[in-house]
Every structure is written in structure tokens, then in C-alpha cells.
Design a protein around this motif. Structure first.
Motif, PDB file in Angstrom:
ATOM      1  N   ARG A 130      12.251   7.151  -0.400  1.00  0.00           N
ATOM      2  CA  ARG A 130      13.352   6.499  -1.107  1.00  0.00           C
ATOM      3  C   ARG A 130      12.983   5.061  -1.470  1.00  0.00           C
ATOM      4  NH1 ARG A 130      18.665   7.546  -1.891  1.00  0.00           N
ATOM      5  NH2 ARG A 130      20.017   5.762  -2.225  1.00  0.00           N
ATOM      6  N   ALA A 131      12.337   4.349  -0.546  1.00  0.00           N
ATOM      7  CA  ALA A 131      11.937   2.957  -0.793  1.00  0.00           C
ATOM      8  C   ALA A 131      10.947   2.872  -1.959  1.00  0.00           C
ATOM      9  CB  ALA A 131      11.342   2.349   0.467  1.00  0.00           C
ATOM     10  N   GLU A 132       9.991   3.783  -2.019  1.00  0.00           N
ATOM     11  CA  GLU A 132       9.012   3.790  -3.113  1.00  0.00           C
ATOM     12  C   GLU A 132       9.699   4.068  -4.446  1.00  0.00           C
ATOM     13  OE1 GLU A 132       5.160   5.459  -0.618  1.00  0.00           O
ATOM     14  OE2 GLU A 132       6.491   6.871  -1.638  1.00  0.00           O
ATOM     15  N   TYR A 133      10.610   5.038  -4.446  1.00  0.00           N
ATOM     16  CA  TYR A 133      11.341   5.386  -5.662  1.00  0.00           C
ATOM     17  C   TYR A 133      12.158   4.198  -6.161  1.00  0.00           C
ATOM     18  CZ  TYR A 133      14.935   7.521  -8.603  1.00  0.00           C
ATOM     19  OH  TYR A 133      15.788   7.809  -9.628  1.00  0.00           O
ATOM     20  N   GLU A 134      12.901   3.552  -5.249  1.00  0.00           N
ATOM     21  CA  GLU A 134      13.725   2.406  -5.637  1.00  0.00           C
ATOM     22  C   GLU A 134      12.872   1.262  -6.164  1.00  0.00           C
ATOM     23  OE1 GLU A 134      16.170   1.642  -2.222  1.00  0.00           O
ATOM     24  OE2 GLU A 134      17.478   3.357  -2.652  1.00  0.00           O
ATOM     25  N   LYS A 135      11.716   1.022  -5.559  1.00  0.00           N
ATOM     26  CA  LYS A 135      10.809  -0.020  -6.013  1.00  0.00           C
ATOM     27  C   LYS A 135      10.288   0.298  -7.420  1.00  0.00           C
ATOM     28  CE  LYS A 135       8.317  -3.723  -5.411  1.00  0.00           C
ATOM     29  NZ  LYS A 135       8.918  -5.041  -5.364  1.00  0.00           N
ATOM     30  N   ALA A 136       9.937   1.560  -7.655  1.00  0.00           N
ATOM     31  CA  ALA A 136       9.460   1.972  -8.975  1.00  0.00           C
ATOM     32  C   ALA A 136      10.538   1.764 -10.034  1.00  0.00           C
ATOM     33  CB  ALA A 136       9.014   3.430  -8.944  1.00  0.00           C
ATOM     34  N   VAL A 137      11.790   2.055  -9.695  1.00  0.00           N
ATOM     35  CA  VAL A 137      12.904   1.845 -10.616  1.00  0.00           C
ATOM     36  C   VAL A 137      13.058   0.359 -10.901  1.00  0.00           C
ATOM     37  CG1 VAL A 137      15.413   2.008 -10.890  1.00  0.00           C
ATOM     38  CG2 VAL A 137      14.125   3.962  -9.983  1.00  0.00           C
ATOM     39  N   GLU A 138      13.022  -0.471  -9.840  1.00  0.00           N
ATOM     40  CA  GLU A 138      13.141  -1.928 -10.006  1.00  0.00           C
ATOM     41  C   GLU A 138      12.039  -2.486 -10.896  1.00  0.00           C
ATOM     42  OE1 GLU A 138      13.145  -3.768  -6.160  1.00  0.00           O
ATOM     43  OE2 GLU A 138      14.927  -2.678  -5.514  1.00  0.00           O
ATOM     44  N   MET A 139      10.834  -1.937 -10.787  1.00  0.00           N
ATOM     45  CA  MET A 139       9.691  -2.415 -11.553  1.00  0.00           C
ATOM     46  C   MET A 139       9.719  -1.923 -13.001  1.00  0.00           C
ATOM     47  SD  MET A 139       6.720  -1.932  -8.662  1.00  0.00           S
ATOM     48  CE  MET A 139       5.421  -2.085  -9.859  1.00  0.00           C
ATOM     49  N   GLY A 140      10.658  -1.040 -13.330  1.00  0.00           N
ATOM     50  CA  GLY A 140      10.778  -0.534 -14.686  1.00  0.00           C
ATOM     51  C   GLY A 140       9.787   0.569 -15.007  1.00  0.00           C
ATOM     52  N   LEU A 141       9.326   1.276 -13.994  1.00  0.00           N
ATOM     53  CA  LEU A 141       8.360   2.355 -14.194  1.00  0.00           C
ATOM     54  C   LEU A 141       8.940   3.478 -15.050  1.00  0.00           C
ATOM     55  CD1 LEU A 141       5.517   3.402 -13.412  1.00  0.00           C
ATOM     56  CD2 LEU A 141       6.561   4.485 -11.439  1.00  0.00           C
ATOM     57  N   PHE A 142      10.250   3.680 -14.980  1.00  0.00           N
ATOM     58  CA  PHE A 142      10.922   4.737 -15.728  1.00  0.00           C
ATOM     59  C   PHE A 142      11.770   4.121 -16.826  1.00  0.00           C
ATOM     60  CE2 PHE A 142      10.700   5.979 -11.191  1.00  0.00           C
ATOM     61  CZ  PHE A 142       9.708   6.939 -11.308  1.00  0.00           C
ATOM     62  N   MET A 178       0.837  -1.180   0.000  1.00  0.00           N
ATOM     63  CA  MET A 178       0.000   0.000   0.000  1.00  0.00           C
ATOM     64  C   MET A 178       0.882   1.242   0.000  1.00  0.00           C
ATOM     65  SD  MET A 178      -2.860   0.934   2.792  1.00  0.00           S
ATOM     66  CE  MET A 178      -3.224   2.603   3.121  1.00  0.00           C
ATOM     67  N   VAL A 179       0.599   2.173  -0.871  1.00  0.00           N
ATOM     68  CA  VAL A 179       1.364   3.411  -0.962  1.00  0.00           C
ATOM     69  C   VAL A 179       0.599   4.503  -0.229  1.00  0.00           C
ATOM     70  CG1 VAL A 179       2.293   5.136  -2.512  1.00  0.00           C
ATOM     71  CG2 VAL A 179       2.342   2.735  -3.162  1.00  0.00           C
ATOM     72  N   VAL A 180       1.272   5.157   0.686  1.00  0.00           N
ATOM     73  CA  VAL A 180       0.659   6.231   1.463  1.00  0.00           C
ATOM     74  C   VAL A 180       1.411   7.525   1.182  1.00  0.00           C
ATOM     75  CG1 VAL A 180       0.102   7.045   3.774  1.00  0.00           C
ATOM     76  CG2 VAL A 180      -0.002   4.601   3.265  1.00  0.00           C
ATOM     77  N   ALA A 181       0.689   8.566   0.833  1.00  0.00           N
ATOM     78  CA  ALA A 181       1.312   9.861   0.559  1.00  0.00           C
ATOM     79  C   ALA A 181       1.876  10.439   1.844  1.00  0.00           C
ATOM     80  CB  ALA A 181       0.289  10.822  -0.036  1.00  0.00           C
ATOM     81  N   THR A 182       3.045  11.032   1.746  1.00  0.00           N
ATOM     82  CA  THR A 182       3.654  11.682   2.896  1.00  0.00           C
ATOM     83  C   THR A 182       3.433  13.179   2.790  1.00  0.00           C
ATOM     84  OG1 THR A 182       5.738  11.748   1.721  1.00  0.00           O
ATOM     85  CG2 THR A 182       5.414   9.906   3.212  1.00  0.00           C
ATOM     86  N   LYS A 183       2.564  13.690   3.631  1.00  0.00           N
ATOM     87  CA  LYS A 183       2.243  15.117   3.665  1.00  0.00           C
ATOM     88  C   LYS A 183       1.940  15.687   2.279  1.00  0.00           C
ATOM     89  CE  LYS A 183       4.933  16.041   7.813  1.00  0.00           C
ATOM     90  NZ  LYS A 183       5.960  16.863   8.408  1.00  0.00           N
ATOM     91  N   PRO A 184       0.872  15.229   1.624  1.00  0.00           N
ATOM     92  CA  PRO A 184       0.548  15.796   0.316  1.00  0.00           C
ATOM     93  C   PRO A 184       0.193  17.272   0.450  1.00  0.00           C
ATOM     94  CG  PRO A 184      -1.248  14.454   1.102  1.00  0.00           C
ATOM     95  CD  PRO A 184      -0.116  14.283   2.083  1.00  0.00           C
ATOM     96  N   LYS A 185       0.540  18.035  -0.556  1.00  0.00           N
ATOM     97  CA  LYS A 185       0.236  19.453  -0.554  1.00  0.00           C
ATOM     98  C   LYS A 185      -0.747  19.741  -1.688  1.00  0.00           C
ATOM     99  CE  LYS A 185       4.374  21.331  -0.933  1.00  0.00           C
ATOM    100  NZ  LYS A 185       5.570  22.129  -0.838  1.00  0.00           N
ATOM    101  N   ILE A 186      -1.619  20.682  -1.448  1.00  0.00           N
ATOM    102  CA  ILE A 186      -2.513  21.126  -2.505  1.00  0.00           C
ATOM    103  C   ILE A 186      -2.057  22.511  -2.923  1.00  0.00           C
ATOM    104  CG2 ILE A 186      -4.869  21.710  -3.137  1.00  0.00           C
ATOM    105  CD1 ILE A 186      -5.849  19.783  -1.022  1.00  0.00           C
ATOM    106  N   GLY A 230      11.668  14.217  -1.961  1.00  0.00           N
ATOM    107  CA  GLY A 230      10.429  13.537  -2.293  1.00  0.00           C
ATOM    108  C   GLY A 230       9.944  13.741  -3.713  1.00  0.00           C
ATOM    109  N   GLU A 231      10.632  14.548  -4.497  1.00  0.00           N
ATOM    110  CA  GLU A 231      10.245  14.800  -5.879  1.00  0.00           C
ATOM    111  C   GLU A 231      11.213  14.097  -6.818  1.00  0.00           C
ATOM    112  OE1 GLU A 231       9.393  18.850  -7.005  1.00  0.00           O
ATOM    113  OE2 GLU A 231       8.981  19.367  -4.914  1.00  0.00           O
ATOM    114  N   ILE A 232      10.673  13.486  -7.865  1.00  0.00           N
ATOM    115  CA  ILE A 232      11.505  12.832  -8.868  1.00  0.00           C
ATOM    116  C   ILE A 232      11.811  13.864  -9.947  1.00  0.00           C
ATOM    117  CG2 ILE A 232      11.651  10.995 -10.574  1.00  0.00           C
ATOM    118  CD1 ILE A 232       9.709   9.405  -8.781  1.00  0.00           C
ATOM    119  N   ILE A 233      13.106  14.149 -10.111  1.00  0.00           N
ATOM    120  CA  ILE A 233      13.571  15.193 -11.019  1.00  0.00           C
ATOM    121  C   ILE A 233      14.401  14.553 -12.129  1.00  0.00           C
ATOM    122  CG2 ILE A 233      14.910  17.334 -11.194  1.00  0.00           C
ATOM    123  CD1 ILE A 233      12.532  17.562  -9.267  1.00  0.00           C
TER     124      ILE A 233
END
Length: 84
Positions: free
Chosen positions: A20-32, A1-9, A43-46
């Protein structure tokens, strides 16, 4: 389950902060795309620009100089410090 950390509007748009864990998992899954250079900053992917030859050489020279200083200061322990 993915939970947003302090989302801003901001102007009606939700901004999601990646961990960092979510980003690394996304990279492993080939999302990018593999050739896309990305960096996780606050927290931003640049997307980052490729290093040119001059920048790459400068980075390598600084790394070498710092490694030399660490070896002089720490002796046998320098390799463990530089590796970590």
C-alpha cells in the motif's frame, strides 16, 4: 529501496506485488494518469471502470443507511466511528 514481496514466476514472467505504501507513493509521484481509476487488490494494481449513475446512487444510499444505523446504535459516538 523497493523490495518485491513474494514475487511469482508464471510462464517466465515475474509478478510484482505492490505494498500500500509503494502504491500511494507512486500515486503521489504522478506515476499514473490522474484521470485513470485504479485500485490496489492483493498487491496488484487494477484499472477499474467508472461508476455509472445508478451504481453511484446505490453506493450513496447504502452509505447513508449504514450511517443512520450507526447513529442509532452508537449515539454520539457514531460520527467518530463513521469517520474512521
Amino acid at each position: 529501496m523497493v523490495v518485491a514481496t513474494k514475487p511469482k514466476i508464471d510462464e517466465g514472467v515475474w509478478q510484482y506485488r505492490w505494498t500500500r505504501a509503494e502504491y500511494e507513493k507512486a500515486v503521489e509521484m504522478g506515476l499514473f494518469h490522474a484521470e485513470t481509476r485504479l485500485e490496489l487488490l492483493d498487491g496488484e494494481i487494477i484499472e477499474t471502470a467508472a461508476q455509472d449513475s445508478l451504481h453511484s446512487t446505490g453506493v450513496q444510499l447504502v452509505q447513508d443507511a449504514l450511517r443512520d444505523v450507526a447513529q442509532r446504535l452508537c449515539g454520539a459516538y457514531a460520527n467518530a466511528l463513521c469517520a474512521g
